[in-house]
Design a protein around this motif. Structure first.
Motif, short mmCIF file in Angstrom:
data_model
loop_
_atom_site.label_atom_id
_atom_site.label_comp_id
_atom_site.label_asym_id
_atom_site.label_seq_id
_atom_site.Cartn_x
_atom_site.Cartn_y
_atom_site.Cartn_z
N ILE A 38 13.41 35.53 56.83
CA ILE A 38 14.69 35.20 57.38
C ILE A 38 15.73 35.19 56.52
O ILE A 38 16.76 35.01 57.14
CB ILE A 38 14.36 34.39 58.06
N ALA A 39 15.51 35.52 55.01
CA ALA A 39 16.53 35.08 54.53
C ALA A 39 17.48 36.00 53.60
O ALA A 39 17.29 37.48 54.52
CB ALA A 39 15.97 34.75 52.48
N ASP A 40 19.21 36.33 53.95
CA ASP A 40 20.09 36.94 53.97
C ASP A 40 19.71 37.97 52.43
O ASP A 40 19.90 39.40 52.28
CB ASP A 40 21.38 36.68 53.82
N ILE A 41 19.60 37.29 51.42
CA ILE A 41 18.91 37.44 49.93
C ILE A 41 17.47 36.93 49.36
O ILE A 41 17.64 36.24 49.56
CB ILE A 41 20.51 37.29 48.82
N VAL A 42 16.56 37.91 48.87
CA VAL A 42 15.60 37.77 48.23
C VAL A 42 16.22 37.85 46.75
O VAL A 42 16.51 39.02 46.43
CB VAL A 42 14.13 37.81 49.17
N GLY A 43 15.70 37.22 45.96
CA GLY A 43 15.87 37.99 44.02
C GLY A 43 14.90 36.65 43.72
O GLY A 43 14.74 35.42 43.53
N ASP A 44 15.54 37.28 41.88
CA ASP A 44 14.78 36.13 40.92
C ASP A 44 15.94 35.08 40.74
O ASP A 44 16.90 35.20 40.88
CB ASP A 44 14.27 37.59 39.54
N SER A 45 15.79 34.25 39.85
CA SER A 45 17.02 33.13 39.51
C SER A 45 17.99 34.15 39.43
O SER A 45 19.14 32.86 39.48
CB SER A 45 15.86 32.32 37.81
N LEU A 46 18.36 35.04 38.01
CA LEU A 46 19.95 35.53 37.85
C LEU A 46 20.70 36.03 39.30
O LEU A 46 21.54 35.76 38.93
CB LEU A 46 19.49 36.13 37.22
N GLU A 47 19.71 37.12 39.93
CA GLU A 47 20.09 37.44 40.96
C GLU A 47 20.97 36.36 42.16
O GLU A 47 21.74 36.18 42.55
CB GLU A 47 18.79 38.35 41.35
N LEU A 48 19.98 35.24 42.13
CA LEU A 48 20.01 34.58 42.98
C LEU A 48 21.81 33.42 42.84
O LEU A 48 22.35 32.71 43.83
CB LEU A 48 19.18 33.46 43.34
N ALA A 49 21.52 33.50 41.39
CA ALA A 49 22.25 32.59 40.52
C ALA A 49 24.29 33.46 41.51
O ALA A 49 25.05 32.74 41.75
CB ALA A 49 22.35 32.33 38.88
N ARG A 50 23.60 34.78 40.51
CA ARG A 50 25.11 35.23 41.08
C ARG A 50 25.22 35.20 42.40
O ARG A 50 26.49 35.30 42.48
CB ARG A 50 24.97 36.92 40.71
N ALA A 51 24.11 35.49 43.08
CA ALA A 51 24.79 35.46 44.73
C ALA A 51 25.69 33.96 45.19
O ALA A 51 26.54 33.82 46.16
CB ALA A 51 23.22 35.94 46.01
#
Ligand code: 13P
Ligand code: SF4
Length: 305
Positions: A38-51
């Motif tokens: 259900i997430a808009d963005i799934v990622g690693d810590s760096l991708e999520l910090a950028r998002a």
């Protein structure tokens, strides 16, 4: 109502509430499959910090652990940041305190302080720069100091030291999920799947890293599996990542290096909690302004490298 009907109802309700609240849902690669879905963005810590820095919305729902939601707060002081599982913490992040960083600074006044993002906001506020598992080597290389205090993960620190001529001073923290993976686990899975390539996370012990074909952050592993010509992989990290691997590279076979590699904190978030948090706009995560202002410098410096 059976379980799959209940899941569908919750998913529909979350989508409606997301619209109503103008919310974005961010989820780490270790979340349970239905939360990733259900997430808009799934990622690693760096991708999520950028998002977290770039998303345009009023509310960020962080499906992960506390330090990730704190980073989102620090980067977005004007947004409401929700951590649906209030009790989802990272045990490694609590292995060092701000007082201990100040003590290290007094002991090594010429050293730079590099903090893994798996730290509290208070620790980030005492640091020169942050890093994640995907940029740690680059971050250390970007510093002018020849001596670097690297905290809290000793395994990541020792991994970075392999690529640096600088003197790396590791704090003795560790991730219990990765640190308990052993060379015996590698031997067992390798003998069952002799043609599979071994990918491991840099939070693993040095002797496990020595046996790996490649070392990556979680999203680095997904990108590699999708693009490499090989067909079989042994995945040395938390098993939640297998869901993204199945979704993104269905033609590849991925085996967990250890089925015990489960981060209980990452599993505390479920659809019911996500739905309730959007309904009530809590549990809300906040960081005191004075700490956030200092921690933001270390995070932004990392994002600029
Ligand atoms: P990455 O997803 O950045 O590789 O981090 C792994 C981890 O342990 C997060 O808590
Ligand atoms: Fe912390 Fe390890 Fe869990 Fe990541 S997997 S949140 S580092 S305990």
């Amino acid at each position: 109502m059976n379980e799959s009907n209940m899941t569908e109802t919750l998913q529909d309700r979350i989508l409606q509430l997301k619209e109503k609240r103008n919310a974005t849902i961010l989820a780490h690669n270790y979340q349970v499959p239905e939360v990733q879905d259900i997430a808009d963005i799934v990622g690693d810590s760096l991708e999520l910090a950028r998002a977290a820095r770039s998303v345009e919305c009023d509310v960020v729902v962080f499906c992960g652990v506390d330090f990730m939601a704190e980073t989102a707060c620090i980067l977005n002081p004007e947004k409401t940041v929700l951590l649906p599982a209030e009790d989802a913490c990272c045990p490694m992040a609590s292995m060092i305190t701000a007082d201990e960083v100040r003590m290290l600074r007094r002991r090594f006044p010429d050293a730079a302080v590099v903090s893994y993002v798996n730290t509290t906001a208070e620790v980030k506020a005492e640091s020169d720069i942050c890093c994640t598992s995907s940029n740690a080597i680059k971050i250390v290389g970007s510093l002018e100091q020849e001596q670097v205090i690297f905290l809290p993960d000793k395994n990541l620190a020792n991994y970075v030291a392999r690529f640096s001529s600088k003197e790396i001073l590791p704090w003795q923290g560790f991730c219990f999920v990765h640190d308990r993976i052993t060379t015996d686990d590698v031997m067992k899975v390798h003998s069952a799947h002799p043609d599979a390539k071994l990918l491991v996370h840099p939070e693993c012990r040095a002797e496990v890293i020595d046996l790996a074909d490649h070392i990556f952050s979680t999203s680095g592993m997904i990108k590699h599996v999708c693009s490499a010509p090989d067909k079989e992989f042994i995945i040395g990290t938390e098993i939640g990542i297998l869901h993204q691997l199945e979704r993104k590279c269905p033609d590849k076979k991925c085996y967990p290096l250890s089925s015990q590699a489960v981060c209980t904190n990452m599993k505390r978030t479920d659809l019911a909690r996500v739905c309730e948090s959007l309904e009530l706009l809590k549990p809300r995560r906040t960081v005191p302004e004075e700490i956030a202002n200092r921690a933001r410098k270390a995070i932004k410096r990392m994002l600029a490298v």
